[in-house]
Design an enzyme around this catalytic site. Sequence first.
Site, PDB file in Angstrom:
ATOM      1  N   ASP A   1       0.839  -1.201   0.000  1.00 54.47           N
ATOM      2  CA  ASP A   1       0.000   0.000   0.000  1.00 54.47           C
ATOM      3  C   ASP A   1       0.876   1.254   0.000  1.00 54.47           C
ATOM      4  O   ASP A   1       0.644   2.197  -0.764  1.00 54.47           O
ATOM      5  CB  ASP A   1      -0.910  -0.026   1.233  1.00 54.47           C
ATOM      6  N   HIS A  12      -5.491  -5.672   0.481  1.00 56.34           N
ATOM      7  CA  HIS A  12      -5.513  -4.381  -0.210  1.00 56.34           C
ATOM      8  C   HIS A  12      -4.137  -4.021  -0.778  1.00 56.34           C
ATOM      9  O   HIS A  12      -3.986  -3.730  -1.961  1.00 56.34           O
ATOM     10  CB  HIS A  12      -5.982  -3.302   0.774  1.00 56.34           C
ATOM     11  N   HIS A  68      -4.215   3.024  -7.089  1.00 60.08           N
ATOM     12  CA  HIS A  68      -5.378   2.652  -6.286  1.00 60.08           C
ATOM     13  C   HIS A  68      -6.618   2.436  -7.161  1.00 60.08           C
ATOM     14  O   HIS A  68      -7.470   1.598  -6.825  1.00 60.08           O
ATOM     15  CB  HIS A  68      -5.650   3.701  -5.207  1.00 60.08           C
ATOM     16  N   HIS A 102      -6.218  -0.998  -8.411  1.00 60.29           N
ATOM     17  CA  HIS A 102      -6.598  -1.894  -7.304  1.00 60.29           C
ATOM     18  C   HIS A 102      -8.116  -2.074  -7.281  1.00 60.29           C
ATOM     19  O   HIS A 102      -8.630  -3.190  -7.198  1.00 60.29           O
ATOM     20  CB  HIS A 102      -6.145  -1.315  -5.961  1.00 60.29           C
TER      21      HIS A 102
END
Length: 366
Positions: free
Chosen positions: A171, A271, A254, A257
Amino acid sequence: MLKVIQSPSKYIQGANALQSIGQYAKMLANNYFVIADDFVMKLAGDTVGSSLKQHDVEGHFALFGGECSHKEINRLIEELKKHGCKGVIGIGGGKTLDTAKAIAFYQKLPVLVVPTIASTDAPTSALSVIYSEEGEFEEYLMYPTNPDMFVMDTAIIAKAPVRLLVAGMGDALSTYFEAQACYDAHAVSMAGGESTLAAVTLARLCYETLLEEGFKAKLAVEAGVATTAVERIVEANTYLSGIGFESSGLAAAHAIHNGFTVLEECHHLYHGEKVAFGTLTQLVLQNSSSEQIETVLDFCLQVGLPVTLKEMGVKADDKLEEKIMAVAKASCAEGETIHNMPFKVTPEQVFAAILAADRLGQAWLK
């Protein structure tokens, strides 16, 4: 446009930091509502209770039911009111901390968050993710301020599964590249303005810390110990990455993602594991230098983050292109952060970047 930076008011980190929580909590209130799930309460409840008592602070402990839903928030608020608590402490994972932040917001009380893992930078932020009672996403609850205090006990974090720390690195890996893209694009961050020089510099420090300390920290946590490298990675995963993403912005990594969440075969991933592959894809999308891409590939292989679709659980079958286009389209949905990139991005570009990133990862694994 105005430049804006925001962060928690006080960040406290170190081995056995939880033993000092009473000292810091007393600065804000003398009667706290403390929530944690059953496992975390057994792990940390006595330590927190003893520290609060030592500093003449009352603590009323309640078990978190497991879902950050409006029903659970309201249930806990009613219990808080019975004891007349003047502050909230949340201990545990993301949903526990989001619930603590929501309770404090609705009751206009100070909140202390105590993560027991370092798998994302979300706990530092001025928002909660609200779900239905069945666990389906409902809304983002945005707050005017970040948590009042943030306590990271690295002795506890070092005992958590190493995969969680590595996911946090995944992350955090995106933070600098997304921050720089937003800075270049003059994008509006979650803080409500353009990135400051301070925020993008902290994002860069986050990346540099990952490269220098990540592998050493992984090995230390595999041994269950908190070394200097672990301390620095915990700070990078949470504080540096938290300020970097919230006050600089999110971009392609992101969004990609989020695109991968449409594939059921990726639901087993954390995540940060999906974000790591999203970062590699963003680097391809913006045509970063070979040296930059190779540095990121090296880091991912060292710590154990996925660099291929196969490692993500996506099989190379006759439906592969159809699946990747679905990911690409979801990544480019209206309102997605990929539109913070300093150039226009289409699903076709994302589709190509994902497949190219996968080939780069395959070549690097050989």
